[in-house]
Design a protein around this motif. Structure first.
Motif, PDB file in Angstrom:
ATOM      1  N   ARG A 184      14.616  98.744  69.389  1.00  0.00           N
ATOM      2  CA  ARG A 184      15.555  99.053  69.920  1.00  0.00           C
ATOM      3  C   ARG A 184      15.698  99.169  70.786  1.00  0.00           C
ATOM      4  NH1 ARG A 184      15.960 105.731  67.346  1.00  0.00           N
ATOM      5  NH2 ARG A 184      16.929 105.110  65.263  1.00  0.00           N
ATOM      6  N   ALA A 185      14.813  98.616  71.902  1.00  0.00           N
ATOM      7  CA  ALA A 185      14.916  98.274  73.240  1.00  0.00           C
ATOM      8  C   ALA A 185      16.110  97.057  73.109  1.00  0.00           C
ATOM      9  CB  ALA A 185      13.556  98.400  74.299  1.00  0.00           C
ATOM     10  N   ALA A 186      15.033  96.444  72.917  1.00  0.00           N
ATOM     11  CA  ALA A 186      16.031  94.937  72.696  1.00  0.00           C
ATOM     12  C   ALA A 186      16.948  95.131  71.986  1.00  0.00           C
ATOM     13  CB  ALA A 186      14.472  93.831  71.353  1.00  0.00           C
ATOM     14  N   LEU A 187      17.284  95.194  70.912  1.00  0.00           N
ATOM     15  CA  LEU A 187      19.091  95.712  70.599  1.00  0.00           C
ATOM     16  C   LEU A 187      19.511  96.210  71.587  1.00  0.00           C
ATOM     17  CD1 LEU A 187      18.047  96.636  66.647  1.00  0.00           C
ATOM     18  CD2 LEU A 187      18.783  94.728  67.788  1.00  0.00           C
ATOM     19  N   ARG A 188      19.659  97.521  72.275  1.00  0.00           N
ATOM     20  CA  ARG A 188      20.115  98.164  73.052  1.00  0.00           C
ATOM     21  C   ARG A 188      20.284  96.378  74.354  1.00  0.00           C
ATOM     22  NH1 ARG A 188      17.378 102.442  72.670  1.00  0.00           N
ATOM     23  NH2 ARG A 188      16.048 101.638  74.799  1.00  0.00           N
ATOM     24  N   ASP A 189      19.525  95.811  74.760  1.00  0.00           N
ATOM     25  CA  ASP A 189      19.412  95.186  76.048  1.00  0.00           C
ATOM     26  C   ASP A 189      19.950  94.489  74.838  1.00  0.00           C
ATOM     27  OD1 ASP A 189      18.317  93.437  78.349  1.00  0.00           O
ATOM     28  OD2 ASP A 189      17.142  92.544  77.370  1.00  0.00           O
TER      29      ASP A 189
END
Lengths: 401, 151
Positions: free
Chosen positions: A36-41
């Motif tokens: 989720r962090a990578a997708l947000r980024d």
């Protein structure tokens, strides 16, 4: 010509991690957090991901604990194609390579690569049961040969051949501890002195406890896309993956390798010019058309402090036997000529096997974007990663701005 | 424990007796020697050999590197004593052109060897189970005449 592009580049649109530590949670939750962090980024919606690759969780080389689909289900089934990679410590890079290949083949545009682990305390030990045909079981049963035992063989050789000292090894830890001080994803964020290392117990001579990396919980994820997709997404100069090397050794492999009891014989065939570890980096440089002289920083697998020194030579960042000279001169410290492990390395993270190679890619990406707050390598243009694990697995990823 | 009860900890990997040696598989096509024993398809990528004979490896080699185990290794390692006594290990380069791991002989530690030290294969007790002593190959530093008094 690091700024040049070729038709084999893919874009890193997003990276993310779950902090390393001992959190006592299920590893799938770490993986989803990182994803989720990578997708947000990246600014990409999960629904737009059309390929997901999971790095398998392993225990000492035995695969089979989780599949890519586990993460896909936890993120919510979205119909993406799926793959699962296992390559010991190189798992994350192999997963990344699967995503890259599918993107370059035009079979997908947006891939999410996830690796996560929760690791047991103490020595990594083989699976239970009597396994008389398994070298990983036999090395413990017949010889009592642990992982630090192998690291210690390499370390002792540096001492006898190149005049390295235990204080040199301790200085690697001191440097990496300082690098990782401000890294929010690092598990250990505390200054360490040479004396602290020397005062810690000797595990396998000449290595002290603080020379050897811990095992950790952690997760890392990368969103990889085609260059076209990145452009349509508004990114004209994203961080690019220039090479992913996952070469196997060349017979005869003449450096004793965990978990084996012997090397290959050089009776019938002369050893190749490059050792296995040297060949891992060489293949990355060749594929990228970028040389070691262009590298701004390296994230290497410091399972032990002494191994970081081996890797500097294996990646051709210096001549054989010269790594200690660079270390002592401060060349490998942030601000020096070629910073090594600006993230703090495994010294600050501890190893979370299937996530670790991806964590290296995350760090290089932040460095190349200028987002590595508190540990930024100035004007970083090219970064290389390297690792090696059990059973002929190793990898190197080369990224550039 | 009587001599008769001593058995190798693993069958077929080494000979016992006054001049013990490691047993390797030798590809009859290309001559590549494999230890531990391996039979099937030759691992030399340029060789299609499938037949092997058994050959004894040189009993002497030189230390490639060395270490010790100051903490008791996890199972399936079986400690020889309680409390645990640390032991040393060496990777030894044989004239056949490869490196074989082994513990150092009982009573020897990392201070007794250097990279390049000549060592000789001996067979000693690894641990003792309900059937008697289980033996293993070990590397013993070769001492020149006159140095024996130090041991």
């Amino acid at each position: 010509m690091t700024g040049s592009s070729n038709d084999r580049d893919v874009a890193v649109l997003g990276v993310g991690m779950h902090p390393w530590g001992k959190w006592g949670k299920h590893f799938v939750s770490y993986g989803v957090h990182a994803a989720r962090a990578a997708l947000r980024d990246s600014g990409v919606a999960w629904e737009d991901v059309d390929f997901i690759v999971g790095g398998e969780t392993v225990r000492n080389g035995y695969g089979g604990y989780v599949a890519g689909a586990t993460f896909a289900q936890a993120l919510g089934w979205n119909g993406a194609r799926v793959a699962t990679s296992y390559a010991a410590c190189a798992t994350g890079a192999q997963a990344l390579d699967a995503a890259r290949a599918r993107i370059l083949a035009g079979l997908c545009e947006v891939a999410l690569v996830v690796g996560a682990d929760t690791t047991p305390k103490g020595f990594l030990a083989p699976n239970a049961g009597e396994r008389w045909d398994d070298p990983d079981w036999l090395r413990f049963r017949l010889l009592g040969m642990t992982n630090p035992g192998y690291f210690a063989l390499y370390a002792r050789r540096r001492m006898d051949l190149y005049g390295a000292t235990q204080e040199d090894f301790a200085s690697v830890k001191v440097k990496n501890a300082r690098h990782g001080l401000g890294n929010p994803n690092a598990r250990y964020r505390k200054e360490v002195t040479v004396q602290d290392v020397m005062d810690s117990a000797v595990v396998s001579d000449p290595l002290h406890l603080l020379d050897i990396c811990a095992t950790s919980d952690g997760a890392a994820a990368v969103v990889l896309t085609s260059m076209d997709y990145a452009k349509r997404h508004g990114l004209t100069s994203p961080v690019r993956v220039r090479a992913v090397s996952t070469v196997t050794p060349t017979f005869p492999q003449t450096v004793i390798d965990m978990p084996l009891l012997s090397t290959d014989p050089a009776t019938a065939v002369a050893p190749a010019e490059l050792t296995f570890k040297q060949s891992i980096g060489a293949a990355a440089y060749e594929e990228a058309g970028i040389g070691p002289e262009d590298v701004s920083l390296a994230e290497v697998y410091d399972l032990s402090t002494a191994l970081e020194l081996d890797w500097m030579e294996d990646l051709a960042l210096c001549q054989q036997g010269e790594a200690e000279h660079l270390l002592r001169a401060g060349d490998t410290t942030i601000g020096g000529r070629i910073p090594v492990n600006p993230s703090g390395g495994l010294a600050c993270f501890g190893e979370a096997v299937p996530a670790q190679a991806l964590a290296q890619v995350c760090e290089v990406t932040w460095q190349l974007r200028g987002q590595a707050q508190g540990r930024q390598v100035e004007n970083a243009r090219v970064g290389i990663t390297a690792n090696q694990g059990l059973f002929g697995h190793g990898s190197s990823v080369l990224l550039s701005r | 424990m009587s001599e008769a009860a001593a058995r190798p900890a693993i069958e077929g990997w080494f000979t016992t007796g006054p001049e013990p040696a490691l047993l390797a598989s030798r590809c009859t096509t290309c001559g590549s020697v494999f230890f531990p024993r391996y039979e099937g398809f030759c691992r030399n990528p340029g060789c299609d050999g499938e037949e092997f004979d058994v050959t004894e490896l040189s009993r002497r080699g030189t230390v490639w590197s060395y270490t010790d185990a100051q903490y008791q290794p996890p199972p399936p390692y079986v400690p020889a004593s309680d409390p645990y006594v640390p032991f040393a290990l060496a990777a030894v380069e044989l004239p056949e052109g490869f490196v074989v791991l082994g513990q150092l002989a009982s009573g020897y530690g990392v201070a007794d060897v250097r990279v390049g030290t000549e060592v000789e294969l001996v067979v000693e007790t690894l641990h003792t189970d309900e059937t008697g002593d289980r033996t293993i190959w070990r590397w013993k530093p070769v001492t020149e005449l006159g140095e024996e008094a130090d041991q």
